[in-house]
Scaffold this motif. Sequence first.
Motif, PDB file in Angstrom:
ATOM      1  N   ASP A 154       0.838  -1.209   0.000  1.00 53.51           N
ATOM      2  CA  ASP A 154       0.000   0.000   0.000  1.00 53.51           C
ATOM      3  C   ASP A 154       0.869   1.252   0.000  1.00 53.51           C
ATOM      4  N   TYR A 155       1.886   1.273   0.857  1.00 55.13           N
ATOM      5  CA  TYR A 155       2.767   2.442   0.941  1.00 55.13           C
ATOM      6  C   TYR A 155       3.653   2.571  -0.297  1.00 55.13           C
ATOM      7  N   ALA A 156       4.136   1.454  -0.816  1.00 50.90           N
ATOM      8  CA  ALA A 156       4.961   1.510  -2.029  1.00 50.90           C
ATOM      9  C   ALA A 156       4.137   2.009  -3.209  1.00 50.90           C
ATOM     10  N   THR A 157       2.883   1.593  -3.285  1.00 54.10           N
ATOM     11  CA  THR A 157       2.003   2.077  -4.354  1.00 54.10           C
ATOM     12  C   THR A 157       1.739   3.564  -4.184  1.00 54.10           C
ATOM     13  N   LEU A 158       1.544   4.014  -2.949  1.00 53.65           N
ATOM     14  CA  LEU A 158       1.375   5.453  -2.705  1.00 53.65           C
ATOM     15  C   LEU A 158       2.614   6.211  -3.174  1.00 53.65           C
ATOM     16  N   ALA A 159       3.787   5.712  -2.832  1.00 55.81           N
ATOM     17  CA  ALA A 159       5.023   6.370  -3.279  1.00 55.81           C
ATOM     18  C   ALA A 159       5.090   6.405  -4.795  1.00 55.81           C
ATOM     19  N   GLU A 160       4.735   5.303  -5.438  1.00 54.35           N
ATOM     20  CA  GLU A 160       4.766   5.270  -6.902  1.00 54.35           C
ATOM     21  C   GLU A 160       3.824   6.309  -7.505  1.00 54.35           C
ATOM     22  N   MET A 161       2.614   6.432  -6.956  1.00 54.78           N
ATOM     23  CA  MET A 161       1.659   7.433  -7.451  1.00 54.78           C
ATOM     24  C   MET A 161       2.210   8.845  -7.267  1.00 54.78           C
ATOM     25  N   MET A 162       2.866   9.081  -6.136  1.00 47.19           N
ATOM     26  CA  MET A 162       3.460  10.397  -5.882  1.00 47.19           C
ATOM     27  C   MET A 162       4.574  10.682  -6.885  1.00 47.19           C
ATOM     28  N   ILE A 163       5.393   9.675  -7.140  1.00 50.17           N
ATOM     29  CA  ILE A 163       6.514   9.830  -8.070  1.00 50.17           C
ATOM     30  C   ILE A 163       6.003  10.091  -9.480  1.00 50.17           C
ATOM     31  N   LEU A 164       4.977   9.355  -9.890  1.00 54.40           N
ATOM     32  CA  LEU A 164       4.398   9.568 -11.218  1.00 54.40           C
ATOM     33  C   LEU A 164       3.743  10.945 -11.319  1.00 54.40           C
ATOM     34  N   ALA A 165       3.079  11.385 -10.240  1.00 51.29           N
ATOM     35  CA  ALA A 165       2.454  12.708 -10.235  1.00 51.29           C
ATOM     36  C   ALA A 165       3.499  13.814 -10.326  1.00 51.29           C
ATOM     37  N   ALA A 166       4.700  13.533  -9.835  1.00 51.86           N
ATOM     38  CA  ALA A 166       5.780  14.529  -9.848  1.00 51.86           C
ATOM     39  C   ALA A 166       6.702  14.361 -11.056  1.00 51.86           C
ATOM     40  N   GLY A 167       6.280  13.613 -12.044  1.00 54.22           N
ATOM     41  CA  GLY A 167       7.075  13.467 -13.261  1.00 54.22           C
ATOM     42  C   GLY A 167       8.333  12.635 -13.086  1.00 54.22           C
ATOM     43  N   GLY A 168       8.344  11.705 -12.129  1.00 55.36           N
ATOM     44  CA  GLY A 168       9.508  10.847 -11.925  1.00 55.36           C
ATOM     45  C   GLY A 168      10.419  11.294 -10.796  1.00 55.36           C
ATOM     46  N   TYR A 169      10.129  12.440 -10.232  1.00 55.83           N
ATOM     47  CA  TYR A 169      10.926  12.982  -9.133  1.00 55.83           C
ATOM     48  C   TYR A 169      10.454  12.356  -7.815  1.00 55.83           C
ATOM     49  N   ILE A 170      11.400  12.054  -6.927  1.00 58.73           N
ATOM     50  CA  ILE A 170      11.063  11.462  -5.637  1.00 58.73           C
ATOM     51  C   ILE A 170      11.213  12.527  -4.559  1.00 58.73           C
ATOM     52  N   SER A 171      10.069  13.026  -4.110  1.00 59.51           N
ATOM     53  CA  SER A 171      10.014  14.117  -3.137  1.00 59.51           C
ATOM     54  C   SER A 171      10.242  13.593  -1.714  1.00 59.51           C
ATOM     55  N   PRO A 172      10.451  14.506  -0.760  1.00 55.61           N
ATOM     56  CA  PRO A 172      10.561  14.076   0.638  1.00 55.61           C
ATOM     57  C   PRO A 172       9.295  13.341   1.116  1.00 55.61           C
ATOM     58  N   GLU A 173       8.130  13.750   0.624  1.00 55.77           N
ATOM     59  CA  GLU A 173       6.887  13.078   1.011  1.00 55.77           C
ATOM     60  C   GLU A 173       6.836  11.656   0.453  1.00 55.77           C
ATOM     61  N   ALA A 174       7.287  11.483  -0.787  1.00 54.18           N
ATOM     62  CA  ALA A 174       7.354  10.139  -1.366  1.00 54.18           C
ATOM     63  C   ALA A 174       8.384   9.297  -0.607  1.00 54.18           C
ATOM     64  N   GLU A 175       9.459   9.925  -0.183  1.00 56.66           N
ATOM     65  CA  GLU A 175      10.462   9.212   0.614  1.00 56.66           C
ATOM     66  C   GLU A 175       9.843   8.680   1.900  1.00 56.66           C
ATOM     67  N   GLN A 176       8.979   9.465   2.540  1.00 52.92           N
ATOM     68  CA  GLN A 176       8.336   9.000   3.775  1.00 52.92           C
ATOM     69  C   GLN A 176       7.458   7.776   3.510  1.00 52.92           C
ATOM     70  N   ALA A 177       6.767   7.760   2.371  1.00 47.60           N
ATOM     71  CA  ALA A 177       5.966   6.584   2.013  1.00 47.60           C
ATOM     72  C   ALA A 177       6.875   5.372   1.765  1.00 47.60           C
ATOM     73  N   LEU A 178       8.029   5.598   1.147  1.00 46.55           N
ATOM     74  CA  LEU A 178       8.980   4.510   0.918  1.00 46.55           C
ATOM     75  C   LEU A 178       9.527   3.977   2.235  1.00 46.55           C
ATOM     76  N   ILE A 179       9.816   4.864   3.163  1.00 49.03           N
ATOM     77  CA  ILE A 179      10.307   4.448   4.481  1.00 49.03           C
ATOM     78  C   ILE A 179       9.247   3.597   5.176  1.00 49.03           C
ATOM     79  N   ALA A 180       7.982   4.035   5.103  1.00 46.21           N
ATOM     80  CA  ALA A 180       6.889   3.272   5.724  1.00 46.21           C
ATOM     81  C   ALA A 180       6.773   1.890   5.080  1.00 46.21           C
ATOM     82  N   ALA A 181       6.942   1.815   3.774  1.00 43.60           N
ATOM     83  CA  ALA A 181       6.879   0.517   3.091  1.00 43.60           C
ATOM     84  C   ALA A 181       8.015  -0.388   3.548  1.00 43.60           C
ATOM     85  N   LEU A 182       9.218   0.156   3.629  1.00 48.79           N
ATOM     86  CA  LEU A 182      10.378  -0.654   4.017  1.00 48.79           C
ATOM     87  C   LEU A 182      10.357  -1.035   5.502  1.00 48.79           C
ATOM     88  N   GLU A 183       9.697  -0.229   6.332  1.00 48.88           N
ATOM     89  CA  GLU A 183       9.537  -0.611   7.738  1.00 48.88           C
ATOM     90  C   GLU A 183       8.649  -1.844   7.850  1.00 48.88           C
TER      91      GLU A 183
END
Length: 190
Positions: A131-160
């Motif tokens: 769920d969190y990795a998919t959220l990060a992916e949606m954020m990254i796609l919405a930002a044109g491929g850029y990984i923002s600090p907010e997307a990073e937090q979703a990635l951290i939650a996924a990896l936790e």
Amino acid sequence: GAPARMPWAAMALVLAALAAALALYSRVGVPWYPDLPIRERLAMADAAMAARPSQADAEAAAEPPPPAQPDAEFLALMEKLRAAVDPATATDLRGLDLLARNEATLGNFIAAKAAQARLVEVKGEEATAEDYATLAEMMILAAGGYISPEAEQALIAALERDPRDGMARYFSGLMFAQGGRFDRAFAFWR
């Protein structure tokens, strides 16, 4: 004859290689600039990562994807789904999941991100690494491929939740590569 010319030919070849190297360095290198120690380069990369633009800024600057060309029946179903599932207030997990996935299929990544964020919020502690990795992916796609600090937090939650989640590891490595920390990117990708 021939043996006497060999040292001159070798010297001419060495001088030509040296001239070519200097010409190339003057075009792609930075003459007279001292080398930066690795510690200083890493500190500069870390400072640049800490000062990254926000998700909202990245979305505003992102180039929108080309519009999808779905058939009329799919669009009619999407309108019904959008009317039934409001990402701001919905609590129906299946509806939010369908909305997020189908908005992404249409290239409406900001709408897909909103639906996926609500899905994660509604699930609360039950939200999975996927769920969190998919959220990060949606954020990254919405930002044109850029990984923002907010997307990073979703990635951290996924990896936790799952340190071996492939999508979260890939995007985490990509984030570090975007920030110039290839050493950390490699650690995620290895």
